[in-house]
Design an enzyme around this catalytic site. Structure first.
Site, PDB file in Angstrom:
ATOM      1  N   ASP A   1      -4.271  -1.551   4.293  1.00 43.80           N
ATOM      2  CA  ASP A   1      -4.941  -2.628   5.089  1.00 43.80           C
ATOM      3  C   ASP A   1      -5.616  -2.323   6.617  1.00 43.80           C
ATOM      4  O   ASP A   1      -5.652  -3.039   7.447  1.00 43.80           O
ATOM      5  CB  ASP A   1      -4.192  -3.992   5.507  1.00 43.80           C
ATOM      6  CG  ASP A   1      -3.902  -4.909   4.068  1.00 43.80           C
ATOM      7  OD1 ASP A   1      -4.621  -4.404   2.919  1.00 43.80           O
ATOM      8  OD2 ASP A   1      -3.109  -5.763   4.047  1.00 43.80           O
ATOM      9  N   GLU A   2      -5.603  -0.932   6.735  1.00 39.10           N
ATOM     10  CA  GLU A   2      -5.800  -0.527   8.248  1.00 39.10           C
ATOM     11  C   GLU A   2      -6.879   0.514   8.025  1.00 39.10           C
ATOM     12  O   GLU A   2      -7.029   1.464   8.976  1.00 39.10           O
ATOM     13  CB  GLU A   2      -4.500   0.079   8.809  1.00 39.10           C
ATOM     14  CG  GLU A   2      -3.513  -1.017   9.173  1.00 39.10           C
ATOM     15  CD  GLU A   2      -3.876  -1.908  10.449  1.00 39.10           C
ATOM     16  OE1 GLU A   2      -5.160  -1.581  11.091  1.00 39.10           O
ATOM     17  OE2 GLU A   2      -3.202  -2.661  10.740  1.00 39.10           O
TER      18      GLU A   2
END
Lengths: 288, 288, 288, 288
Positions: C231-232
C-alpha cells in the site's frame, strides 16, 4: 450498518401555510413512527412547501396503517399531496435509448450492484443496436423504429408498453427522439432526460462542437424532467468536467459521456429515493 | 431576496427518543412561528438527535417569548439542549494568529463584506507581525508572546481576554501554539482549528514536506474543534486541492494555503450559522 | 477530429543533464517526425529527466525507422531509456480480481467503448465469482484459488499466464491478495493497484470503517504501482469524494467504490497512454 | 525549494511547421540554457504552434545574451513571436474596478503575499468607493467617472495612464464599463475580464437572476481576454460552484463572488506566468 435499508420514506408537498411541518411530524409521533432524518423547505419564491422524512414504524405495519388513517384527512386540509414508500418498494423504471450505450451501461451496472434500488421491466429503443446489452442483463428489449410517418403510432405503442409494465418512471438515457407534447404531458414529473450541456448553455445540435468552437475550459451535463419546452425542463442536477486546448470536438464528446452518465445516474437515484420535489418549473432537491 | 436575513435559527440536541422532532415543531406551530427550513438527524451510531430550524415569528417578539415559555419545560423532559438565535445576533469571535496571515486575511475579508455575520472584538497573537493588518480593519490586537516559562500565565491572560470580550467562539487561524488541556477543556466545542492536512493523514511537523516525499497528487486541510487530542478533534469540514510532480514542498505550502483559508472560513460560517452539532467525537453538519 | 488517434508516442527518461531535450527533438526533426505535443520535466529532487512527445512521421514508416536508427546511439550516450509506441499498438493487459466487481466492470466498459486502447487477453482471479462477467465480454477467465500452502505455486502459475499472454501491464482491480516480494519485483513499474483510501491516510483493514470512526468528511482512493512496501508504492493518481454524518460505514464503502473505479481507470489510461514516468519512489505524470 | 523562483521563461508562437520545437530547443542547448520544464502544442484546428520553456542559463547572463543573438534570426525564419522573461521581471498591471471589491481584494491579497509576481502601479475606477482599499495597500487610485458624454475623453485619459505607468496587462476586476472598440483593440491580448457566468450561458444583465429563474444547480465564472464581442472574448479559464433550491438570487450572487475571485486570480496568474497563448479566438493554456 447502512443508513437507509430499513426505513420508510414519507414525502409531502403543498402550498405554503403555517402548520405544514407540524401536521406531518405530529401525525408520525402519535402513531409511533420514529423519525431518523427529515428535511423540509418552504420556498418563498413559489410559495410551496416540501418535506421528506426517513422513518421506522416502531409498531410495524400497524404504525403505518394508523398513520395513513389519521393523516389522510389532515393532509387534505392542507391540500397536501403525499406518498409513503416502503423500504422494499422498488419503483419500476422504463429506460429509453437510441444508439449511444454509455448511459444505459452505467445505469445497468449501478442497478445490478444495488446502488439503484429499482426494477427495470423493459428497455425501449428506436434502434436495434443495444439489444445484446439488454439481453445480457436479462431485460426485455422492445424495438420501436420511428419515422415521421410512424411516430404517432409508435409513441402510442410506447405509452402502452409503459402502462402495461406499470412503470412509474421513464428514463431517457440519450434517447434521440423528441417526445410529442401529448406524451410529454402524460409523463409530466416522471420522465428524466440527460442533456449533454450545462443548460442553458448550448442548445440544439452538437453542443460539444459548439463548446469546442468557443474554446470552453469546462463541459457539463444537465439532468432534467421532460416537459414541452425542449431541453428546458426543470433541472434536477448538473455535472461538470474540465477540458483544455488539446481536446478536439470528439475528445469533448468522450469526456462528456462520463459526466453525462454520472449526472443521469445521480438524477435517477434522487428521484427513486424521493429526494426531488417539483413546483412549476423549479425543483427542490434534498441530496444525501 | 436572500434566504436567511430575517430568520431566527432554532437548534436543539438530545439523546435519541421518540417524539423529539414533534416536540420542536408542535411548540413552534402553537406559538405561530413559521418554519422555512428544517433539518433533523437521529444518529443510530451515537444515539443522539440534532435539529436545526429556520423560522419567522409571525407574531413578532411575542411569538418568540411564547415559544420560549412553553418549550423550556418540554425540552427539559427530553434532556434537550437548545438555543434560539435572533436574525440580528452577531456572535463575538476572537481570532488567534501567529505569523501566517493567509487565514486571517481571508476571514477579515469575508467578515468585512458580510459573508461571516459575526463581530470580531479582538485578535490575539503570540507575535507582533500581524498588527498592521488588524489595525487597518480597526480591530484591537493583543500581543501575548509565549515562552515555555510564561505559557501558563499568558494562557490565563488569553482566557481573561476572551471572557472580558464576551466571545462565544475562538478561531485558531494558524495559531502555532498548542492549547493546554485546561484551556482546551474550557473552550470545548467553541474553538475551531485549521490543520494543514487531510487528517488523519499527515500529523506532526511539516505535513506538506511529508506529502511531497510520498509524491501525493492531492493536498488537503481539515477544520476541527480543538480538544485534548492534538490535531484529532471532531472534524467540521475538509477541503482538497490537486498537485503534481512539478510542485516542490514550498509550492505545496502555497497551494495548501488557499485550501486552508477556504476550509477554515467554511467551518466558521457553519458554526456561526448553527449548522454544526457535536456528539462525543463526531459532528453532524447541515450544510447549505 | 480527435487528438491522438493517428499519433505515435515517444517517451524517454534518464539522469538530468544538459541537452536531453535537444537530443530528442533534434533527432525527430532530422527524420521528419512532426511534433504535435510535447511535455518534459527535469526533476531537481530526483535529478531525473522525463519527456513525452506526440508525433506524426511525415515520411511514414521510413521516418520512424530513420529516427530509431539515429536515436539509438544518441540516447545511449545519455543513458536514456526510451520507447516509441505506434498509434495502433494496443498494450496487452492482464486484470486480477477477487470478488468485488465494481472496478472490473468499469474497466471492461471503458475498454469496450474504446476509452482504454488496450487488449485484455485474460482475467485472473482467486475466486470463481466474476467469471460470468468475463464470459459476457468474451475474455478468458483463469481461476487460481490461493491458500497459504498453494500461494507460491499459484503465483508461479499466475506469472506464467502473464508471460504466456505477453502482457505488458497487470491491473489489480481490487485483487485481495498481497503479491510476494518476488512477484512484485518481477512486475516492477508495470503492475497498478487501487487502494481504497487517500494514502497515507488509512492503511490496513477496513479503511472506510476507520474513516467513519474519525468522522471524516471526505473519502478517497489511490492508484499506485505495486512494490514491496504494501500500500505504499509510487502514487499515480488520487481521487476524492465528499461524505457526511448520514453515511454509515457501508455507505462510505458504496461511495468509495465509485471513486475507486474512476481513479483506477484514470491510472490505467495514463499508463497505457505513456503519461507516467517512474523515478525511484515518485512519479512524473503528464495528464491530458 | 520552489519550482520557479530562479527560472527564466521562454515563450514562442508561430504558424505550424516542421522544426518549430527543434529550433527552440537546439538554440537553448547550444547556448547552455538548461531546460527544466517544457510544454508545446501544435493545434491542427488553428494550425498554430505554442511553446513554453522554463530554463536556467548555466552561463548566467552570457548564456541569455548568446541565446538571444542566435535565436532572433532563426525565429524570424519561422515567423515566430517570442519573449524571454527574467525570473525577477515583474509585469506591471493596471487594475480597473467599479464598486464591487471582492475581486480587487482577492487580487491585492494574493499580490501582497507573493502568489502573483507582479507590480500594481495603479488602480483606476469610475467610482471613488474603493479608494480606501487602494490606500491601505499604498497603491495610487485614479478616479475617472464616466458618463455617456465624457466616455471618449475619460477613455483617452485611461489609456494615457496605462501608457504612462508602462503597464503590460490590464485587469478588469468587475469593471462595469464596456470598453470602446478602439480601446479594446489597443489592449488586444493584454486585458483580462471576469464574467459572472459560465459563458456562453447567461449573457447580459443579472446573470445570477437568470440562473436562479432557471433553477440551475451550478453557477460559474469565466475569465477571458477582452475583445470587441462583449462577453465573448477568448476564454482563459472557468470556475464552477454548486448551488441549490435554498439559494435565492442574492445568495447566488454571494456564492458567485467566491468563484469569480478565484477564477480571475487564476487567469491573471496564468497570464503573468506566460502560460496563455492566443490564436485568433482560442487560447492554448499550459496550467501548472
Amino acid at each position: 450498518m447502512t443508513a437507509h435499508e430499513d426505513l420508510w420514506i414519507l414525502t409531502a408537498q403543498c402550498p405554503s401555510r403555517l402548520g405544514t411541518v407540524d401536521v406531518v411530524t405530529r401525525s408520525l409521533a402519535e402513531t409511533e413512527n420514529y423519525v431518523f432524518a427529515m428535511n423540509s423547505f418552504d420556498d418563498r419564491a413559489t410559495e410551496s412547501f416540501s418535506i421528506r422524512v426517513e422513518l421506522r414504524p416502531l409498531g410495524g405495519q400497524q404504525s403505518i396503517e394508523r398513520f395513513c388513517a389519521i393523516f389522510e384527512e389532515r393532509a387534505a386540509a392542507f391540500d397536501m399531496q403525499w406518498e409513503l414508500k416502503a423500504p422494499d418498494h422498488r419503483p419500476r423504471v422504463a429506460i429509453l435509448v437510441s444508439k449511444y450505450d454509455h448511459c444505459l451501461n452505467d445505469l445497468l451496472y449501478r442497478y445490478r450492484k444495488g446502488e439503484l434500488a429499482m426494477d427495470i421491466p423493459l428497455i425501449i429503443s428506436n434502434h436495434p443496436d443495444l439489444k445484446p446489452l439488454a439481453d445480457w442483463h436479462g431485460i426485455p428489449y422492445f424495438h420501436l423504429p420511428i419515422t415521421p410517418e410512424t411516430k404517432p403510432q409508435q409513441e402510442a405503442e410506447l405509452w402502452q408498453l409503459i402502462q402495461d409494465h406499470d412503470c412509474e418512471l421513464v428514463v431517457l438515457a440519450r434517447y434521440m427522439q423528441v417526445l410529442s407534447p401529448d406524451l410529454a404531458a402524460k409523463l409530466d414529473g416522471r420522465a428524466i432526460n440527460i442533456h449533454h450541456s450545462l443548460l442553458p448553455g448550448f442548445k440544439g445540435a452538437k453542443p460539444y462542437h459548439q463548446a469546442w468552437d468557443k474554446g470552453v475550459k469546462l463541459v457539463g451535463a444537465t439532468a432534467h424532467y421532460v416537459n414541452n419546452d425542449l431541453d428546458e425542463g426543470p433541472i434536477i442536477t448538473q455535472g461538470v468536467q474540465s477540458v483544455d486546448h488539446s481536446h478536439y470536438p470528439e475528445d469533448l464528446v468522450a469526456r462528456g459521456q462520463d459526466i453525462e452518465s454520472q449526472t443521469l445516474a445521480r438524477a435517477v437515484r434522487y428521484h427513486i429515493e424521493k429526494r426531488v420535489f417539483l413546483h412549476d418549473n423549479r425543483t427542490v432537491v434534498f441530496p444525501d
